[in-house]
Design an enzyme around this catalytic site. Structure first.
Site, PDB file in Angstrom:
ATOM      1  N   GLY A 252     -28.251  72.603 -31.964  1.00  0.00           N
ATOM      2  CA  GLY A 252     -26.416  72.515 -31.756  1.00  0.00           C
ATOM      3  C   GLY A 252     -25.790  73.229 -30.681  1.00  0.00           C
ATOM      4  O   GLY A 252     -26.495  74.056 -29.568  1.00  0.00           O
TER       5      GLY A 252
ATOM      6  N   GLY B 219     -22.865  74.021 -29.741  1.00  0.00           N
ATOM      7  CA  GLY B 219     -21.394  74.790 -29.854  1.00  0.00           C
ATOM      8  C   GLY B 219     -21.738  76.155 -29.072  1.00  0.00           C
ATOM      9  O   GLY B 219     -22.737  75.721 -27.736  1.00  0.00           O
TER      10      GLY B 219
ATOM     11  N   GLY C  44     -23.066  78.783 -30.194  1.00  0.00           N
ATOM     12  CA  GLY C  44     -23.806  79.698 -29.359  1.00  0.00           C
ATOM     13  C   GLY C  44     -24.965  78.782 -29.042  1.00  0.00           C
ATOM     14  O   GLY C  44     -25.446  79.412 -27.779  1.00  0.00           O
TER      15      GLY C  44
ATOM     16  N   VAL D  82     -30.883  66.617 -37.107  1.00  0.00           N
ATOM     17  CA  VAL D  82     -32.592  67.904 -37.446  1.00  0.00           C
ATOM     18  C   VAL D  82     -32.864  67.284 -39.323  1.00  0.00           C
ATOM     19  O   VAL D  82     -32.154  67.165 -40.201  1.00  0.00           O
ATOM     20  CB  VAL D  82     -32.028  69.133 -37.509  1.00  0.00           C
TER      21      VAL D  82
ATOM     22  N   GLU E 129      -1.376  78.443 -35.604  1.00  0.00           N
ATOM     23  CA  GLU E 129      -1.289  77.349 -33.900  1.00  0.00           C
ATOM     24  C   GLU E 129      -1.165  76.144 -33.841  1.00  0.00           C
ATOM     25  O   GLU E 129      -0.511  75.120 -33.487  1.00  0.00           O
ATOM     26  CB  GLU E 129      -2.276  77.361 -32.940  1.00  0.00           C
TER      27      GLU E 129
ATOM     28  N   ASP F 200     -22.024  81.385 -36.675  1.00  0.00           N
ATOM     29  CA  ASP F 200     -20.997  81.252 -37.599  1.00  0.00           C
ATOM     30  C   ASP F 200     -22.547  81.283 -39.127  1.00  0.00           C
ATOM     31  O   ASP F 200     -22.223  81.219 -39.911  1.00  0.00           O
ATOM     32  CB  ASP F 200     -20.034  79.452 -38.023  1.00  0.00           C
TER      33      ASP F 200
ATOM     34  N   ALA G  27     -15.532  81.763 -32.389  1.00  0.00           N
ATOM     35  CA  ALA G  27     -16.687  81.458 -30.906  1.00  0.00           C
ATOM     36  C   ALA G  27     -16.477  82.672 -29.931  1.00  0.00           C
ATOM     37  O   ALA G  27     -18.064  82.800 -29.761  1.00  0.00           O
ATOM     38  CB  ALA G  27     -15.845  80.994 -29.879  1.00  0.00           C
TER      39      ALA G  27
END
Length: 464
Positions: A23, A25, A27, A92, A183, A314, A327
């Site tokens: 990943g 992202g 993390g 994966v 938002e 997450d 995040a």
């Protein structure tokens, strides 16, 4: 995609421990950066995309405010000067914990330590029809698809003489009153009230565009101080957004949204920002799955019985904790897991992770935002300025920061959105619902539609 003949690149040893990260992202990227700085390990970063996406600004892509490439950055570019970091574009498929091998759709990748940071998927909470008919905001593809659809709705509305159908095409429903929903509703209101109103003069004096924000709780922005929640609702109301709280969605159909109290809102667009769940890759890897689709892990973020496997972001649910799926938590866990890996490789013990809540913020259009920093809470212009600064600071790449700043300045000064493009071209009949709405008993006027035929389910991570 990695070919089978590329296996040697990952099986050849260097004498250094290898850490494989799944990943790219928040993390995974922060973990890789921490490990790269140490210089003591080889890192292989595996992702199905070759870029990192700055998800907090994804809604602005959908609202035609910034280009998708302005919030994405190539992973190889991040680590260009790090000769001990490799990037593998792969899916994966599984993991062999006994042999310490990660299976992908290309070669098998051996590891000494494995950090799993695949992110999350959209959670529809079992609402019938939501997965099939709602638009999500979990990837660049989702955002571009939603932008295409919104613009296509205006194009079709400009061509129809049927008032009911026109009202349906110009009714936009946002499900979820968290930061992403608030938002996006604010950004969408600014888009339809000024740039699109000028683009479509033929719609002037006819059915006005409607934006409806639905939240199942008794107020917006759960977790924020009450005064900020009230400010957000009042601000959205001033922008013309219809805010409905205690409005749980019971069903999302191809032509409408039905609420728990029986109310029906006919709409061509349902943007679902109501929640997230752990990524499905956990099941593919044979890991236990707990509440919210997350993997229960030890307080050190390690999988029980497999201390060499660390789960962050997450997907991670540390024992005795319930950190938010946002995040800041992912970046903190990524850095913490990387530090634990280095401790373990030196013969030390892994430390317990504790989430540090540094606050939260959300913007509600121009010169308006809400910010919570510890015991301090404020709103308005200075909150908006802080929101701008923080998001620019965390964007990856100077070019991205520069172009996002230019777009924001252009929008602020000239009330103009520069990305009002339907790319690739969307066939009108596929982009919006063609069937006129049935008359709803005691419901709102309008018509409805789900996504285009291709649709999309969320991938990656985000918070709402």
């Amino acid at each position: 995609m990695i070919g089978q003949n590329d296996t040697d690149r990952f099986s050849r040893g260097t004498g250094r421990p290898r850490v494989v990260i799944v990943g790219g992202g928040f993390g995974g990227l922060w973990a890789a950066r921490r490990l790269a700085r140490s210089g003591r390990v080889d890192v292989v970063l595996v992702d199905r995309n070759n870029y990192h996406t700055f998800l907090p600004l994804l809604y602005q892509v959908a609202a035609a405010e910034i280009e998708p490439e302005q919030i994405a950055y190539p992973l190889r570019g991040v680590f260009r000067r790090q000769d001990r970091v490799s990037v593998a574009l792969a899916e994966v498929r599984g993991v062999d914990g006994a042999r310490r091998v990660l299976h992908t759709d290309g070669p098998d990748i051996p590891y000494d330590h494995l950090i799993l940071a695949p992110g999350s998927l959209t959670s529809f909470f079992g609402v019938p029809g939501a997965a099939e008919n709602a638009y999500t905001l979990k990837s660049l593809e989702d955002a571009v698809r939603l932008r295409n659809h919104i613009l296509a709705c205006f194009e079709r509305a400009s061509l129809t003489e049927d008032p009911a159908r026109r009202a349906a095409l110009l009714t936009f429903t946002v499900v979820g009153g968290g930061p992403t929903g608030v938002e996006f509703a604010g950004a969408l209101a600014e888009l339809v009230r000024t740039p699109l109103a000028r683009d479509f003069p033929e719609l002037a004096g006819k059915t006005p565009a409607r934006i409806v924000l639905l939240e199942a709780a008794d107020g917006l922005l759960t977790g924020f101080p009450e005064q900020l929640r009230t400010y957000a609702r009042d601000r959205l109301a001033l922008m013309g957004v219809e805010v409905r709280t205690k409005a749980g969605v019971a069903e999302v159909g191809p032509t409408d949204v039905r609420l728990g109290d029986g109310m029906r809102i006919a709409t061509c667009t349902v943007a679902w920002t109501a929640g997230v769940r752990g990524h499905d890759v956990a099941a593919a890897l044979g890991l236990p799955v707990g509440r919210g689709g997350r993997v229960p892990v030890l307080p050190t973020l390690q999988v029980d019985g497999h201390p060499e496997i660390h789960v962050v972001g997450d997907l991670s649910l540390p024992e005795g904790q319930n950190p938010p799926m946002i995040a800041p938590n992912a970046t903190q866990q990524g850095r913490h897991a990387a530090a634990n890996v280095l401790r373990l490789l030196q013969g030390g013990k892994a430390k317990v992770f504790r989430y540090r809540d540094k606050g939260a913020m959300a913007t509600i259009g121009r010169q308006a935002a809400v910010v919570r920093l510890g015991r301090f809470a404020f709103s308005g212009l200075w909150a908006w300025v802080l929101w701008l600064f923080v998001h620019l600071a965390y964007l990856i790449g100077f070019r991205n920061r520069l172009f996002v700043l230019v777009n924001w300045a252009w929008d602020y000064l000239f009330f103009e959105r520069s990305v009002r493009l339907i790319l690739p071209r969307v066939a009108m009949d596929d982009a919006v619902c063609e069937a006129p709405p049935e008359v709803a008993d005691g419901a709102d006027a309008g018509a409805g539609n789900g996504r285009d035929a291709e649709g999309a389910k969320g991938t990656g991570q985000a918070a709402s």
